[in-house]
Design an enzyme around this catalytic site. Structure first.
Site, PDB file in Angstrom:
ATOM      1  N   PRO A   2       0.778  -1.227   0.000  1.00 25.19           N
ATOM      2  CA  PRO A   2       0.000   0.000   0.000  1.00 25.19           C
ATOM      3  C   PRO A   2       0.811   1.279   0.000  1.00 25.19           C
ATOM      4  CG  PRO A   2       0.103  -0.925   2.198  1.00 25.19           C
ATOM      5  CD  PRO A   2       0.979  -1.759   1.342  1.00 25.19           C
ATOM      6  N   GLU A   3       0.327   2.243  -0.747  1.00 24.80           N
ATOM      7  CA  GLU A   3       0.763   3.628  -0.606  1.00 24.80           C
ATOM      8  C   GLU A   3      -0.474   4.402  -0.172  1.00 24.80           C
ATOM      9  OE1 GLU A   3       3.158   5.116  -3.807  1.00 24.80           O
ATOM     10  OE2 GLU A   3       3.646   3.114  -4.498  1.00 24.80           O
ATOM     11  N   HIS A  94      -0.005 -16.578   7.178  1.00 24.54           N
ATOM     12  CA  HIS A  94       0.355 -15.167   7.081  1.00 24.54           C
ATOM     13  C   HIS A  94      -0.638 -14.251   7.760  1.00 24.54           C
ATOM     14  CE1 HIS A  94       3.525 -16.476   4.550  1.00 24.54           C
ATOM     15  NE2 HIS A  94       2.709 -16.921   3.612  1.00 24.54           N
ATOM     16  N   ARG A 112       5.215 -10.674   4.462  1.00 21.29           N
ATOM     17  CA  ARG A 112       6.602 -10.263   4.662  1.00 21.29           C
ATOM     18  C   ARG A 112       6.880  -9.785   6.091  1.00 21.29           C
ATOM     19  NH1 ARG A 112       9.126  -6.712  -0.195  1.00 21.29           N
ATOM     20  NH2 ARG A 112      11.232  -6.836   0.625  1.00 21.29           N
ATOM     21  N   ARG A 151      18.501  19.618  -0.330  1.00 23.47           N
ATOM     22  CA  ARG A 151      18.703  18.217  -0.682  1.00 23.47           C
ATOM     23  C   ARG A 151      19.301  18.080  -2.069  1.00 23.47           C
ATOM     24  NH1 ARG A 151      15.258  15.313   3.044  1.00 23.47           N
ATOM     25  NH2 ARG A 151      16.110  13.471   2.084  1.00 23.47           N
TER      26      ARG A 151
END
Length: 274
Positions: A2-3, A94, A112, A151
């Site tokens: 997910p984002e 899971h 994961r 940056r």
DNA sequence: ACCACAACCTGGCCGC
DNA sequence: TGCGGCCAGGTTGTGG
């Protein structure tokens, strides 16, 4: 995986099934899932509580409980919530946590195992390090340019920094750079206000579109998954070697900051480091 | 303050 | 079929 748009779509799908419900049982099958406090305390604090409100901040699912405390979940790479109308056994190994409600059951699945949950009295300290929400007013082009100013890292890499702007992940960082016609390798501090405006606009447009189309992964609620259509619209992500939909040039893949990055060598302008 | 890089984990896919 | 290598949408910690 997910984002921001994925989490937003899931939160919207889950909200009507969670708000007002009472948490009657908590099963934690992997202790490391709980970042804080300990597993025992976490279970005790959640059990018996009613869910007052379900929100999102960046990629965090933020559940406010009826005693004013908070239950936070960060899904990281492969975390996934599933709502079931009736209690049932975990689908596989899971499924790391099961929350039984007075009506329905919530399963947390995460192959994961990078995802984490917290119970906290005050959510602010955990969420404070996050940059502005890209779809809210606090996120501005001028603010973005200011955060970029020191940056020298690539603009696409800096977009992924949660302290710069919350919720932007690897897909949407590449897609936003394409839409802004900026080469993802451009040093962030090279962006003038004009480029910052383009990027700001592009990022918001891409995120909004993804939410509207159902993002890239459909939430599963009571066995039903809506279609996730944004995936069909990627301009560059995962399209190395394919033709750019704008100019026909071959999309390139490069690695920036250990992450795959995709761009069109003809449409996206590279601002040189001075 | 910034940057580069390792670490956390498992599964899927590809080529041999 | 098996095995090695590579890939995966995120963040944090360490050391320079």
């Amino acid at each position: 995986m997910p984002e921001l748009p994925e989490v937003e779509v899931w939160v919207r799908a889950l909200r009507p099934r969670l708000e007002g419900r009472r948490i009657e049982g908590v099963t934690i099958r992997r202790n490391k899932l709980i970042a804080a406090p300990g597993v025992r305390t976490f279970r005790t604090r959640l059990r018996g509580r009613r869910i007052r409100r379900v929100r999102r901040r960046g990629k965090v699912i933020w559940v406010e409980l009826d005693d004013g405390a908070h239950w936070l979940t960060h899904l990281r790479m492969t975390g996934w919530w599933r709502h079931h109308a009736a209690p049932q056994p975990p689908a596989d190994r899971h499924v790391l946590a099961v929350f039984t409600l007075d009506k329905g059951q919530l399963h947390y699945r995460d192959p994961r195992r990078f995802g984490r949950m917290w119970w906290v009295r005050d959510a602010a300290p955990l969420l404070a390090p996050l940059g502005p929400e890209p779809l809210e007013r606090a996120f501005t082009a001028a603010g973005l340019q200011k955060r970029f100013a020191r940056r020298r890292a690539a603009v696409k890499q800096v977009l992924l920094d949660p302290a710069v702007v919350a919720g932007v992940g690897n897909i949407y960082a590449s897609e936003a750079c394409f839409r802004a016609r900026l080469d993802p390798r451009t040093p962030a501090r090279r962006l003038g206000i004009e480029e910052a405006r383009r990027l700001h606009r592009a990022l918001r447009a891409v995120l909004r579109r993804a939410i509207r189309l159902g993002s890239t992964v459909a939430p599963v609620v009571d066995g039903y998954a809506a279609r996730a259509r944004f995936r069909d619209e990627f301009a560059v992500y995962g399209r190395a070697g394919d033709a750019c939909r704008t100019c026909g040039a071959a999309i390139r893949r490069v690695v920036i900051g250990q992450r795959s990055t995709f761009y069109c060598p003809r449409c996206q302008e590279l601002l040189q480091e001075r």
